[in-house]
Design an enzyme around this catalytic site. Structure first.
Site, PDB file in Angstrom:
ATOM      1  CE  LYS A  13      -2.562  -0.388   3.708  1.00  0.00           C
ATOM      2  NZ  LYS A  13      -2.170  -1.661   4.305  1.00  0.00           N
ATOM      3  NE  ARG A  88      -4.860  -0.980  10.057  1.00  0.00           N
ATOM      4  CZ  ARG A  88      -3.827  -0.278   9.677  1.00  0.00           C
ATOM      5  NH1 ARG A  88      -3.987   0.805   9.017  1.00  0.00           N
ATOM      6  NH2 ARG A  88      -2.606  -0.654   9.958  1.00  0.00           N
ATOM      7  NE  ARG A 127       9.584  -5.053   5.236  1.00  0.00           N
ATOM      8  CZ  ARG A 127       8.420  -4.428   5.280  1.00  0.00           C
ATOM      9  NH1 ARG A 127       7.840  -4.017   4.175  1.00  0.00           N
ATOM     10  NH2 ARG A 127       7.817  -4.226   6.432  1.00  0.00           N
ATOM     11  NE  ARG A 160      10.619  -2.240  10.201  1.00  0.00           N
ATOM     12  CZ  ARG A 160       9.656  -1.759   9.430  1.00  0.00           C
ATOM     13  NH1 ARG A 160       9.963  -1.065   8.352  1.00  0.00           N
ATOM     14  NH2 ARG A 160       8.398  -1.962   9.711  1.00  0.00           N
ATOM     15  NE  ARG A 171       1.094  -4.579  11.418  1.00  0.00           N
ATOM     16  CZ  ARG A 171       1.805  -3.862  10.548  1.00  0.00           C
ATOM     17  NH1 ARG A 171       3.065  -4.142  10.350  1.00  0.00           N
ATOM     18  NH2 ARG A 171       1.253  -2.864   9.901  1.00  0.00           N
TER      19      ARG A 171
END
Ligand code: AMP
Length: 217
Positions: A13, A88, A127, A160, A171
């Site tokens: 996004k 949300r 990532r 991270r 999430r």
């Protein structure tokens, strides 16, 4: 043009939002960015938000609704806006509807970027970022060339804390439980423009441009 961008975390996004605002010349209203800024500044709102954000939970509706209301009143939103990461939850969507009604604004499109959970987990857990210049890599799809970043850094790339598998799964669970029902809410209003979020960034952007264009935007 007045837009909402919806999709699971890791759907791309942020990147697509950046391209859309460049193309459409409208401001991006990202509640995630606003909350991260408040958190970094250590404001009371930021400290309250931090407790929830660090656990992968949503920040209370009233907090984000207040932030969006203030932001939508700004001069630069007069000719359009793109909401990214808001609403949300259903109460947020209902609050937004009332707010837009009061402000005499409307929604043109709700762009839904669809990506399967397992693809997201693979994307996010792989990532890594360069500790020197923050460039993002992926251990499988986009590894550093010859072990080095273009900025000259050579060594271990950073993983991270919120890219850990347990956090991303939480999430995704929250997304399916709280945000997915919004799709039905906006589908009933004829506003959903769904696109597949797989393939290259250019391919996804082309799909989004098409669905917006084909609706007379
Ligand atoms: P994002 O950058 O949009 O993925 O948001 C990062 C985090 O900020 C989320 O995991 C939530 O904790 C919080 N957040 C962002 N937008 C909202 C929202 N509309 N409602 C509640 N919490 C939000």
């Amino acid at each position: 043009m007045n837009l909402i961008l919806i999709g699971p975390p890791g759907a791309g996004k942020g990147t697509q939002a950046q391209r859309l605002i460049d193309l459409l010349k409208i401001p991006q209203i990202s509640t995630g960015d606003m909350l991260r800024a408040a958190k970094a500044a250590g404001t009371p709102l930021g400290l309250e938000a931090k407790k929830h954000m660090d656990r992968g939970e949503l920040v209370p509706d009233q907090v984000v609704i207040g932030l969006v209301e203030e932001r939508l009143k700004a001069e630069d939103c007069r000719s359009g806006y793109m909401l990214d990461g808001f609403p949300r939850t259903l109460p947020q969507a209902e609050a937004l509807e009332k707010l837009l009604g009061r402000m005499n604004k409307k929604l043109d499109h709700v762009v839904l970027i669809e990506v399967d959970d397992e693809i997201i987990v693979e994307r996010i857990t792989g990532r890594r970022s360069c500790p020197k210049c923050n460039r993002i890599f992926h251990i499988k799809f986009d590894p550093p060339k010859q072990g080095a970043c273009a900025c000259g850094y050579r060594g271990e790339m950073v993983h991270r804390a919120d890219d850990r598998e347990d956090v991303i799964r939480e999430r995704l669970r929250v997304y399916h439980a709280q945000t997915a029902p919004l799709v039905e809410f906006y589908r009933k209003q004829g506003l959903i423009r769904a696109v597949k979020g797989v393939g290259s960034l250019d391919e996804v952007f082309d799909r989004i441009s098409k669905v917006l264009g084909s609706k007379g935007a």
